[in-house]
Motif scaffolding. Structure first.
Motif, short mmCIF file in Angstrom:
data_model
loop_
_atom_site.label_atom_id
_atom_site.label_comp_id
_atom_site.label_asym_id
_atom_site.label_seq_id
_atom_site.Cartn_x
_atom_site.Cartn_y
_atom_site.Cartn_z
N TYR A 61 0.91 -1.05 0.04
CA TYR A 61 0.03 -0.01 0.13
C TYR A 61 0.83 1.31 0.11
O TYR A 61 0.22 2.39 -0.03
N LEU A 62 2.20 1.20 0.10
CA LEU A 62 3.12 2.46 0.20
C LEU A 62 3.61 2.63 -1.33
O LEU A 62 4.37 3.63 -1.25
N GLY A 63 3.26 1.96 -2.23
CA GLY A 63 3.72 2.14 -3.43
C GLY A 63 5.30 2.24 -3.51
O GLY A 63 5.93 1.23 -2.99
N ASP A 64 5.83 3.29 -3.90
CA ASP A 64 7.14 3.20 -4.06
C ASP A 64 8.07 3.89 -2.92
O ASP A 64 9.20 3.89 -2.85
N VAL A 65 7.27 4.01 -2.03
CA VAL A 65 7.77 4.81 -0.62
C VAL A 65 8.47 3.59 0.16
O VAL A 65 7.62 2.56 0.40
N LYS A 66 9.50 3.82 0.78
CA LYS A 66 10.11 2.77 1.58
C LYS A 66 10.29 3.15 2.91
O LYS A 66 10.55 4.13 3.16
N LEU A 67 9.97 2.28 3.90
CA LEU A 67 10.33 2.41 5.26
C LEU A 67 11.78 2.17 5.49
O LEU A 67 12.31 1.16 5.12
N GLU A 68 12.21 3.07 6.42
CA GLU A 68 13.53 2.78 6.98
C GLU A 68 13.68 2.66 8.65
O GLU A 68 13.61 3.84 9.21
N TRP A 69 13.79 1.36 8.91
CA TRP A 69 13.75 1.27 10.62
C TRP A 69 14.85 1.78 10.94
O TRP A 69 16.18 1.23 10.79
N VAL A 70 14.78 2.59 12.08
CA VAL A 70 15.89 2.98 12.83
C VAL A 70 15.89 2.30 14.31
O VAL A 70 17.06 2.76 14.97
N GLY A 71 15.36 1.81 14.71
CA GLY A 71 15.17 1.19 15.87
C GLY A 71 13.85 0.95 16.60
O GLY A 71 12.97 1.27 15.90
N ASN A 72 13.80 0.50 17.83
CA ASN A 72 12.41 0.35 18.49
C ASN A 72 12.29 1.29 19.80
O ASN A 72 13.20 1.91 20.31
#
Length: 352
Positions: A61-72
């Motif tokens: 559902y985010l298309g071309d947008v990417k998530l970048e996880w930086v921690g919890n």
């Protein structure tokens, strides 16, 4: 309760943070310079759980947008601080903490509700089955463990104690204590604390094991309501409108997918996400997932999501009357979810 009665009871002291965040909002180079959008969203996750952005990305559902996880993180106030100061691009917290942050001058806006309270999704305040604690006055001198201070759990505890007739001095003797949610049940069973605030899958897992009983819940106190929103900085929204719209709309679609999809399928997909991302987590608690609790279609935000907490903060002296207006705290401009039909019928099979 007078605000001066106990400094630990105030929602998050954010005056200095607000000034710092405002400076960051003017000077930050986070994405979008020269007309080129970032195309990524830096965020914090939650150990052993799947956030709505992570679910949205997995569904395509985010298309071309990417998530970048930086921690919890286990703290909503910390999460929105990170967004306000440019360490991440989005953060989520209880709406009372959002009000305090914006009231202190941080240039952020709420863009979508991501959790709420209903008969399936709620935070309960639990004691051992044989505990002598039966009502508000029994909490004087007792430790109440929660994920963070100055947010949802402490606010509802205060309301419960006030409705129980406790004075400000008596309320100050109740001891909110910070514990990671994954450790709270164990601490209760080992009698290191007297009350454990448990929600979602961790609550249901603890109840399934037996030996504990509810004292009260936020649903008992206030009924169903949208409780928390994701925030993004004004600068990020201005420089990255398409990225922001794709992110917010994707999260909205994920909310509706979770609402219209059989729970077993939501759980199975969530377990797959946790296993695939390789963060050395135990997905067992996900089996107890029931709902994100978001009441509004597509998570759209409204004045009523904030007004209760504005009034509460004013009554406590945490903000001044008229300092913030509900309508200025949020924007639905980036939420493209129409609500006419569920987008869940044919999610993308691709996975990021």
């Amino acid at each position: 309760m007078p605000a001066a009665s106990s400094s630990r009871r105030q929602f998050l002291s954010l005056a200095a943070l607000g000034a710092f965040a405002a400076a960051c909002g003017r000077a930050s180079a986070s994405g979008g310079g020269g007309g080129k959008e970032t195309g990524r969203i830096r965020y914090q996750g939650s150990a052993g759980q799947v956030t709505l952005p992570e679910l949205a990305e997995d569904l395509g559902y985010l298309g071309d947008v990417k998530l970048e996880w930086v921690g919890n993180t286990i703290s909503g106030p910390q999460d929105i601080q990170s967004a306000a100061t440019g360490q991440t691009d989005v953060g989520g917290a209880f709406n009372g903490a959002v009000i305090k942050l914006i009231g202190a001058g941080a240039p952020v806006k709420s863009v979508i509700s991501y959790y709420g309270v209903d008969q399936d999704a709620y935070s309960g305040y639990y004691v051992l089955a044989d505990s002598p604690i039966r009502g508000p006055r029994d909490l004087i001198g007792k430790k109440v463990a929660m994920n963070t201070l100055g947010a949802h759990a402490e606010a509802l505890l205060d309301i419960y104690l006030q409705r129980g007739g406790l004075s400000a001095a008596e309320i100050a003797k109740v001891e909110p204590t910070v514990l990671p949610p994954v450790n709270t049940e164990q601490a209760l069973r080992q009698k290191q604390i007297e009350v454990a605030v448990l929600g979602g899958v961790l609550r249901d897992k603890a109840l399934a094991a037996g030996g504990i009983r509810p004292l009260f819940s936020d649903f008992d106190l206030l009924g169903a309501f949208n409780a928390g929103t994701f925030v993004m900085t004004d600068r990020f929204l201005k420089q990255n409108p398409n990225t922001s719209r794709a992110f917010v709309t994707g999260v909205a679609k994920a909310i509706e997918w979770s609402r219209s999809t059989p729970k077993a399928e939501v759980i199975a997909r969530s377990v797959e996400i946790v296993k695939r991302r390789g963060r050395n987590e135990d997905p067992a608690a996900l089996q107890y997932w029931k709902s994100f609790g978001v009441a509004a279609p597509g998570g759209r935000v409204s004045d009523q999501d904030f007004q209760l907490w504005i009034d509460w903060l004013v009554s406590h002296g945490d903000i001044k009357a008229g300092q913030v207006k509900a309508g200025d705290l949020y924007s639905n401009a980036f939420n493209g979810f129409g609500g006419a039909s569920s987008p869940a019928a044919s999610p993308s099979a691709s996975r990021s």
